[in-house]
Design a protein around this motif. Structure first.
Motif, short mmCIF file in Angstrom:
data_model
loop_
_atom_site.label_atom_id
_atom_site.label_comp_id
_atom_site.label_asym_id
_atom_site.label_seq_id
_atom_site.Cartn_x
_atom_site.Cartn_y
_atom_site.Cartn_z
N TYR B 33 2.86 -1.60 -3.96
CA TYR B 33 3.02 -2.90 -4.59
C TYR B 33 4.15 -2.82 -5.60
CZ TYR B 33 -1.51 -4.48 -2.76
OH TYR B 33 -2.55 -4.84 -1.95
N PHE B 35 5.91 -5.08 -8.93
CA PHE B 35 5.60 -6.12 -9.91
C PHE B 35 6.81 -6.34 -10.83
CE2 PHE B 35 0.98 -5.91 -9.25
CZ PHE B 35 0.82 -4.63 -8.75
N MET B 95 3.57 0.49 -7.83
CA MET B 95 2.26 1.12 -7.70
C MET B 95 2.03 1.46 -6.23
SD MET B 95 -1.52 -0.21 -8.75
CE MET B 95 -2.51 -0.19 -7.27
N HIS B 97 -0.08 2.45 -2.85
CA HIS B 97 -1.35 1.93 -2.36
C HIS B 97 -1.83 2.76 -1.19
CE1 HIS B 97 -4.42 -0.88 -1.23
NE2 HIS B 97 -3.93 -1.00 -0.02
#
Lengths: 116, 114
Positions: B33, B35, B95, B97
């Motif tokens: 991910y 962000f 991140m 996952h």
């Protein structure tokens, strides 16, 4: 609903003293993170708690730093024998992240620590 | 290890104009991910937008959109119709996952000029 809260918002301490910083995560969030942000810098990962698992302490800069999370909720970051280089903003974040991961972090307002 | 690079320490934009903030990352993971977080002078970090790596479609949230180039490992943020309230530090974050540790870039300080 209530967000992540941190206390105190500001802390001034003398070199060599111990300090405790508190974080109240969002209710139901299983993951809790601590970061350090020095002036004008990015976020430095310190420690991560996930449920009842052993915390990931890989980011703690020295053994003067420790953290605990009681009852899977409130967390306290303790800095012993503070040094001037510990002066920074300490940010706490929580997330719904479970074994699947992928959930965004919600941050508290931070504690600005000044060591004189 | 994952690294996130923001090569623009400071940027400015005229109010109502469009600005693009750059972010590149390095990872051997295939699923992750990305962000963008905003940190205004009040210090409160706020999520701006999120992108799942398995999704080809670029994420959009009102005036904020991303240009996600997975092969190039690039994740830029476009802010349209810039407003004075957009003045803040912007952090790109990665991140993997599954997983839970975030990796942040060093941030871009954006100033919107009236």
């Amino acid at each position: 609903g209530a967000g992540v809260s941190q206390s105190p918002s500001n802390k001034v301490t003398e070199k060599g003293k111990d300090v405790e910083l508190r974080c109240d995560p969002i209710s139901g969030h299983t993951a809790l993170y601590w970061y350090r942000q020095s002036l004008g810098q990015g976020l430095e990962f310190l420690i991560y708690f996930q449920g009842n698992s052993a915390p990931d302490k890989s980011g703690l800069p020295s053994d003067r730093f420790s953290a605990e999370r009681t009852g899977g909720s409130v967390s306290t970051l303790t800095i012993q024998r503070t040094q001037q280089e510990d002066s920074a903003v300490y940010l706490c974040a929580s997330s719904l992240s479970g074994t699947g991961g992928g959930y965004e972090q919600y941050f508290g307002p931070g504690t600005r620590l000044t060591v004189t | 290890a994952q690294t996130v690079t923001q090569s623009q320490p400071e940027m400015s934009v005229q109010e109502a104009e469009t600005v693009t903030l750059s972010c590149t990352y390095d990872t051997s993971e295939s699923n992750y991910y990305l962000f963008w977080y905003k940190q205004p002078p009040s210090r409160q970090m706020i999520l701006v937008i999120r992108q799942e790596a398995y999704k080809q479609q670029n994420a959009t949230e009102n005036r904020f959109s991303v240009n996600f180039q997975k092969a190039a490992k690039s994740f830029s943020l476009k802010i349209s119709d810039s407003q004075l309230g957009d003045t803040a530090m912007y952090f790109c974050a990665f991140m993997k996952h599954p997983g839970n540790q975030f990796y942040f870039g060093t941030g871009t300080s954006l100033t919107v000029i009236p």
